[in-house]
Design an enzyme around this catalytic site. Structure first.
Site, mmCIF file in Angstrom:
data_model
loop_
_atom_site.group_PDB
_atom_site.id
_atom_site.type_symbol
_atom_site.label_atom_id
_atom_site.label_comp_id
_atom_site.label_asym_id
_atom_site.label_seq_id
_atom_site.Cartn_x
_atom_site.Cartn_y
_atom_site.Cartn_z
ATOM 1 N N GLN B 207 -54.535 -62.523 -19.413
ATOM 2 C CA GLN B 207 -55.926 -61.552 -19.385
ATOM 3 C C GLN B 207 -56.141 -61.309 -18.042
ATOM 4 O OE1 GLN B 207 -55.957 -64.546 -21.212
ATOM 5 N NE2 GLN B 207 -56.790 -64.301 -23.227
ATOM 6 N N ASP B 248 -67.238 -68.935 -22.631
ATOM 7 C CA ASP B 248 -67.403 -68.788 -24.159
ATOM 8 C C ASP B 248 -68.477 -69.519 -24.832
ATOM 9 O OD1 ASP B 248 -64.512 -68.282 -23.192
ATOM 10 O OD2 ASP B 248 -64.746 -67.169 -25.104
ATOM 11 N N ASN B 258 -64.682 -72.282 -21.096
ATOM 12 C CA ASN B 258 -63.944 -70.973 -20.894
ATOM 13 C C ASN B 258 -62.477 -71.159 -20.947
ATOM 14 O OD1 ASN B 258 -64.046 -68.397 -19.762
ATOM 15 N ND2 ASN B 258 -63.690 -69.203 -17.581
#
Lengths: 370, 370
Positions: B207, B248, B258
């Site tokens: 990502q 998150d 995370n």
């Protein structure tokens, strides 16, 4: 250890033609098992710089064999010594971080300086063989000493599985055989200790998922590949009993240069009280320097190693470009783990504390010499 | 921020057909920019679980829009409420770690419970829009507060480049626009502060190299992609001024879940006195739990995410298999960084210490409620 069902070495003279040295092209593993001929010292230099071979001990051995090839070519051209010096200079600059490269070159040159030109080729052939044979004995020594750590954990867990985490490939493929970090693992596995290895993928070159996983599989050692990001989480959840890493250069104070990312695992090990060991041949110790972060040169490699990934696609192998074209990429190949984070150094002569005092106790002669 | 030269959102209703929700298929970036239609709530659930959309805030928004689609389908079939409850239950289980998913679903269900069936579809359409609009305001708030940290570093460096390290994508693509960790970066860049971002590749899904690098490039922010292993080395050599990460889920005590690998960077930041900040919408705080390592569920995803890598090959895109077939792979998607390693939390309401006291000061009402 074995590969393809046979005992193996990572570098050898071609059967029936001793003028050719052969290696496994490690860039192709695990998808293809390709043997390459080194016919000239330039072939050897390319094998090192392009990473057909890698791993500090194997880099040193490849340089030694390359000097033999240089002497042979020089003899045929009537200038063996000049060719040898030229090859030595070029080989020395193929990879900057691993100290074994310079060590092997210096050792071969010292031997060459003492023999006459008629004997040069035979002498260097013999020296390269001896360097390889010695490296195997060194790996076995590391294996014997490191085994005691794994036996101790196995006892403590009442025979439960010992979970080892390793990074990159400090395995058979990085040495002549047995490896450094993997030697204790193979020895433990052979003795029936239940062992499982967490294999860091090791971006960007994937030496973990492509080389370490391959050789562990060839030898039946249970293992699981994880991304380099995962080790901290595993250690937080007590899923790692010990970390064992290799090294490309260790300072006399115990600072350890190894594949980029090793330092991050050492931090996680310290934060979770997981023992963090580094396995090394004593040839990997640089007695001339003390501060690894300041003094060990860190190689920067081609950004394409980061932007492109090699693997199987359809029926063959190919590289895909993961990153948009034109993206800036940086590619430091190694980092330095300070001695304070290293529980101990596993050498062929025993295990010691990662400190000047620890190393001096194990290697009094060499430590004194500086 | 912008993309393809235009202001953009990551999720929107199709112009001219409000019964269809559209998203960018983030799996295809940076190589292809593909818009996908979500016509049913099942499309939305698939978009979340298969990671066409990802990032805690965008996952929440996608769930909200999916519930609108469920209500619309149910209305047409005469069972809007049953369809809504069914969709809510399924959506809730698409991803376990991000708290915004449950938060958005609960919020929409609460609104639905208060309105009559005739108004249901319109009400949920409106609620999904409001959730998205609010998320943009939240990102801007994070941007404004985080900007002060970057301005301070820029001042200290007398206008020299501020080097930020970030992991994964806590960017526009993870939210509706602006992002969380990236919002301060975009704000600083717009104000003319010289800024450079080290972008962690973020294996296994890349990502960082595929999403964060893409959106920084679209907005002209200088950046360099690095492998996840590199951050420690950069911090040792003073090449990172600040780390800014997303999350998150954050516990009321400031523990931060995370993307896997965040914890390793936090350890390196602490070891090198680099400030380590986490940017988050307050919706990401889980006030019900305190011990993140014990209580935050960590998603395990398909091993194929590790064994296969997506990229450009020849004229098209494809996946290559990097690891030998049959190799055991584990794929934990997140890790938890303990609050003690977090310098501060950047929220839409201000910056606070990563602790129960710090969060309680910033959000007295919510902290008290538990």
């Amino acid at each position: 250890m074995r590969a393809k069902g046979e005992a193996f070495r990572t570098i050898w003279q071609k059967p029936g033609d001793s003028s050719i040295v052969q290696i496994i092209d490690q860039r192709m593993l695990p998808h293809e098992y390709v043997i390459r001929d080194l016919k000239t010292w330039q072939d050897g230099a390319h094998a090192i710089s392009a990473m057909l071979v890698r791993g500090a001990p194997l880099i040193g051995a490849t340089a030694a064999w390359s000097l033999y090839l240089a002497a042979a070519a020089g003899r045929d051209a009537g200038n063996a010594n000049r060719e040898l010096q030229l090859a030595a200079e070029k080989l020395r600059n193929t990879r900057p971080t691993a100290i074994n490269l310079g060590w092997a070159i210096d050792r071969v040159l010292a031997v060459a300086a003492k023999c006459n030109e008629q004997q040069l080729v035979t002498t260097l052939e013999n020296e390269a063989r001896v360097i390889c044979d010695e490296d195997i004995e060194i790996s076995k020594g590391i294996g014997r000493h490191g085994l005691t750590l794994l036996e101790e954990i196995s006892r403590r867990k009442a025979g439960g599985t010992v979970n080892v985490l390793t990074h990159c490939n400090a395995g058979s493929l990085a040495t002549i055989n047995w490896g450094t970090a993997t030697a204790p693992i193979y020895f433990a596995h052979q003795r029936g200790i239940s062992i499982h290895v967490w294999v860091d993928e090791t971006r960007p070159r994937n030496q973990g998922s492509q080389l370490t996983a391959w050789e562990l599989a060839e030898n039946g050692v249970p293992h699981t590949v994880i991304v380099d990001n995962a080790g901290g989480h595993l250690m937080q959840h007590a899923m790692v009993d010990i970390c064992i890493m290799g090294t490309d250069r260790t300072t006399r104070s115990g600072d350890v240069a190894n594949k980029i990312g090793t330092y991050l695992k050492a931090l996680a090990a310290r934060d979770n009280n997981v023992p963090f060991y580094v396995a090394l041949p004593s040839t990997t110790i640089d007695w001339t320097i003390s501060n690894g972060i300041r003094d060990i040169p860190i190689e920067e490699r081609d950004p394409q190693e980061v932007s492109h990934v090699y693997g199987l696609a359809g029926s063959g192998t190919e590289s895909v470009q993961t990153i948009a074209s034109g993206t800036s990429v940086s590619n430091y190949a190694f980092d330095v783990t300070p001695a304070r984070l290293v529980t101990g150094l596993i050498t062929e002569c025993g295990i010691c504390e990662a400190s000047e005092a620890g190393l001096a106790r194990l290697f009094p002669e060499r430590a004194v010499r500086k």
